[in-house]
Design an enzyme around this catalytic site. Structure first.
Site, PDB file in Angstrom:
ATOM      1  N   CYS A 128      48.737  49.269  44.505  1.00 60.02           N
ATOM      2  CA  CYS A 128      50.067  48.868  44.038  1.00 60.02           C
ATOM      3  C   CYS A 128      50.885  50.087  43.641  1.00 60.02           C
ATOM      4  O   CYS A 128      52.103  50.017  43.524  1.00 60.02           O
ATOM      5  CB  CYS A 128      49.966  47.888  42.876  1.00 60.02           C
ATOM      6  SG  CYS A 128      48.852  48.398  41.567  1.00 60.02           S
ATOM      7  N   GLU A 133      49.816  42.363  36.000  1.00 56.21           N
ATOM      8  CA  GLU A 133      50.085  43.629  36.679  1.00 56.21           C
ATOM      9  C   GLU A 133      50.237  43.290  38.154  1.00 56.21           C
ATOM     10  O   GLU A 133      49.262  42.935  38.818  1.00 56.21           O
ATOM     11  CB  GLU A 133      48.950  44.637  36.456  1.00 56.21           C
ATOM     12  CG  GLU A 133      48.918  45.222  35.060  1.00 56.21           C
ATOM     13  CD  GLU A 133      50.133  46.057  34.704  1.00 56.21           C
ATOM     14  OE1 GLU A 133      50.858  46.487  35.637  1.00 56.21           O
ATOM     15  OE2 GLU A 133      50.384  46.273  33.516  1.00 56.21           O
TER      16      GLU A 133
END
Length: 555
Positions: free
Chosen positions: A321, A287
């Site tokens: 993020c 990720e």
């Protein structure tokens, strides 16, 4: 707190009891800072010759904990312990593994205030973001446990081969890989450790955890929840130290069977290449970053848009993020929109994240603080205009921590590199577009594809969902334009350079990533089957006859 479920969507109006519990936990925790914590290997605390002090970004004079500076030897010890524990753990009935993971999740919920207070002090998150991270961790562990139950341990019968004179049965079984490595980031140190770890455990893997050095303390507290829940020795191991030594030793080890990494694109891609340097392919779940767009249509509710975008741009100081770092606004509503969002951002309180009124805390470390100054100077040199912010804070308490102003930038040309570069700081660029097609073209023209937000009419939202290239998408959401995913509600994961698996954490397809499939085929001669059936019938008749005779004798 009956009737209240804490998520990132509901955290903006919590019950008073949540504030009271948090305030008490902060006061208690501050009285006992600076304790030394060991690594945790094979059920024991392990101490190294070298140490490092974990300082708070809120006030760098505060030493939160003394942690161990592990090395390659400790990495090998942790892997060996996990390898030794794997046979027994993998053969533990999945129902028992599920029960233990749920027990650990329950302990996390019971300790939510203590853990939330530690999170705020170590990461710099405001109180509601900190409590949210802790609660999300529990839910990220409950979810794979539920998936194991809903799928009966992922043991599923397949079709029978169409054979004559034979009986052929086929069963699909998902089985664990072995030793699973979890490398977690500083920004969600609890959730992005707990989610992969909980999933790996219910699947039957053993785990080695390596946290970011900036947030090693809070991850150690997570490991204590697993320990106290009764997870067997060696099933979960925890090592700390530099990524260049202990981290690299873990990545390079041929005895690691799978890994989950959450962090930057560059580091993740290096790990992906390093991890491929093996005798065969091993699974790796990545990720990585995001450069997340929020598109505002001329038909948008501008109040909702301004609220949702500032929350996503500046929650956790933009160190997500999923942060809304690019805002694309249609020309007819551009001026009205920037006036609304400027007013909201100007009112945000910057300060100690444990204080109730604070929305913006410090960035995590000196490096991030310096990067903020470098980026704002680059923007200034390129002709960008600071609608808000643009400076670091100084004077009083600000001189002791890493405080940066929430910064909205206009007039930065679309061709400038910062429209595509993930800054991971409280900086968002706003651009004016002629129409939605132009906005979508700009939105998709990046290597990333993590999250995206949209504000507009129902017809336009359908168009947005159909065209945007991202794994988590939101429309007309004042709670957060691009942030706020929650297990069981909005599973979290990215496309393109934002993720490697194509499956989102906290969703229906994530647990399967931690297992590989085995098909078990058993073939019997049909004659053998018939003979066996006849024997069963004969045995049943004999049992009935014997029972009847016993009844007669009693009479």
């Amino acid at each position: 707190m009956a009737g209240f479920k804490l998520t990132y969507s509901t955290m903006f109006n919590p019950p008073e009891a949540l504030h009271e519990g948090f305030d008490k936990a902060v006061a208690k925790l501050k009285q006992n800072l600076g304790k030394e914590y060991g690594m945790f290997i094979d059920g024991k605390d392990v101490f190294s010759d070298e140490k490092f002090d974990d300082h708070s970004p809120v006030n760098t004079s505060w030493t939160l904990a003394r942690m161990q500076k592990g090395n390659a030897l400790h990495a090998r010890m942790a892997i060996e312990a996990a390898r030794k524990a794997f046979p027994a753990w993998s053969r533990t009935p999945w129902q028992k593994r599920v029960a233990l993971v749920r027990k650990a999740a329950s302990l996390i919920e019971k300790r939510i205030f203590e853990l939330g207070a530690a999170m705020a002090l170590e990461v710099g998150k405001n109180r509601m973001e900190s409590l949210g991270d802790v609660q999300e961790t529990a839910d990220l562990m409950y979810w794979p446990a539920q998936m194991m139950e809903d799928n009966n341990g992922f043991i599923k019968p397949m079709g029978k081969d169409p054979l004559t004179a034979f009986d052929s049965t086929n069963v699909s079984v998902l089985r664990p890989y072995g030793v699973w490595l979890v490398i977690s980031p500083f920004n969600f140190p609890f959730a992005l450790t707990g989610g992969p770890t909980g999933t790996a455990l219910v699947a039957g893997n053993t785990v080695v955890i390596k946290p970011a050095s900036d947030t090693a303390w809070i991850v150690r507290l997570y490991v204590e929840c697993l320990r106290d829940a009764g997870i067997p020795n060696g099933v979960v191991n925890f090592v700390t130290g530099p990524g260049s030594t202990v981290g690299q030793a873990l990545v390079d080890s041929p005895d690691v069977d799978g890994a989950t990494f959450t962090g930057s694109f560059d580091v993740g891609m290096k790990m992906y290449r390093d991890f491929a340097n093996r005798n065969y392919v091993r699974p790796i779940v990545l990720e990585l970053g995001g450069k997340n767009p929020a598109i505002v249509s001329r038909n948008a509710n501008l109040e909702d848009a301004a609220t949702g975008i500032y929350r996503s741009a500046f929650g956790l100081q933009g160190q997500k993020c999923s942060a809304a770092s690019r805002v694309l606004v249609e020309e007819p509503v551009y001026d009205e929109f920037i006036a609304k969002i400027k007013s909201k951002v100007d009112s945000l309180v910057i300060g100690d994240p444990t204080e109730r009124a604070t929305y913006i805390g410090p960035v995590v470390n000196q490096n991030s603080y310096n990067e903020f100054k470098n980026f704002t100077e680059e923007i200034n040199q390129a002709g960008g205009r600071f609608l808000t912010g643009g400076n670091v804070k100084s004077g009083g308490m600000y001189d002791y921590g890493y405080y940066c102003e929430p910064t909205l930038v206009t007039n930065l040309p679309f061709e400038h590199r910062l429209w595509k570069h993930e800054m991971f700081l409280p900086i968002a660029t706003i651009g004016k577009v002629k129409n939605l097609d132009e906005a979508m073209s700009i939105a998709n023209d990046v290597n990333y594809g993590l999250t995206a937000g949209f504000y507009g009419s129902p017809k336009e939202t359908s168009w947005f969902f159909d065209n945007i290239q991202a794994g988590v998408t939101y429309a007309n959401r004042p709670q957060g334009a691009t942030t706020g995913a929650w297990p069981g509600f909005q599973p979290f994961g990215g496309w393109k350079g934002s993720g490697s698996s194509g499956k989102n954490g906290g969703g229906y397809y994530y647990a399967q990533l931690y297992m590989h499939e085995q098909i078990q085929t058993l073939v019997k001669h049909a004659a053998v089957k018939k003979a066996t059936a006849k024997k069963k019938v004969a045995k049943k008749k004999a049992t009935k006859t014997s029972s009847s005779q016993r009844k007669k004798s009693r009479k």
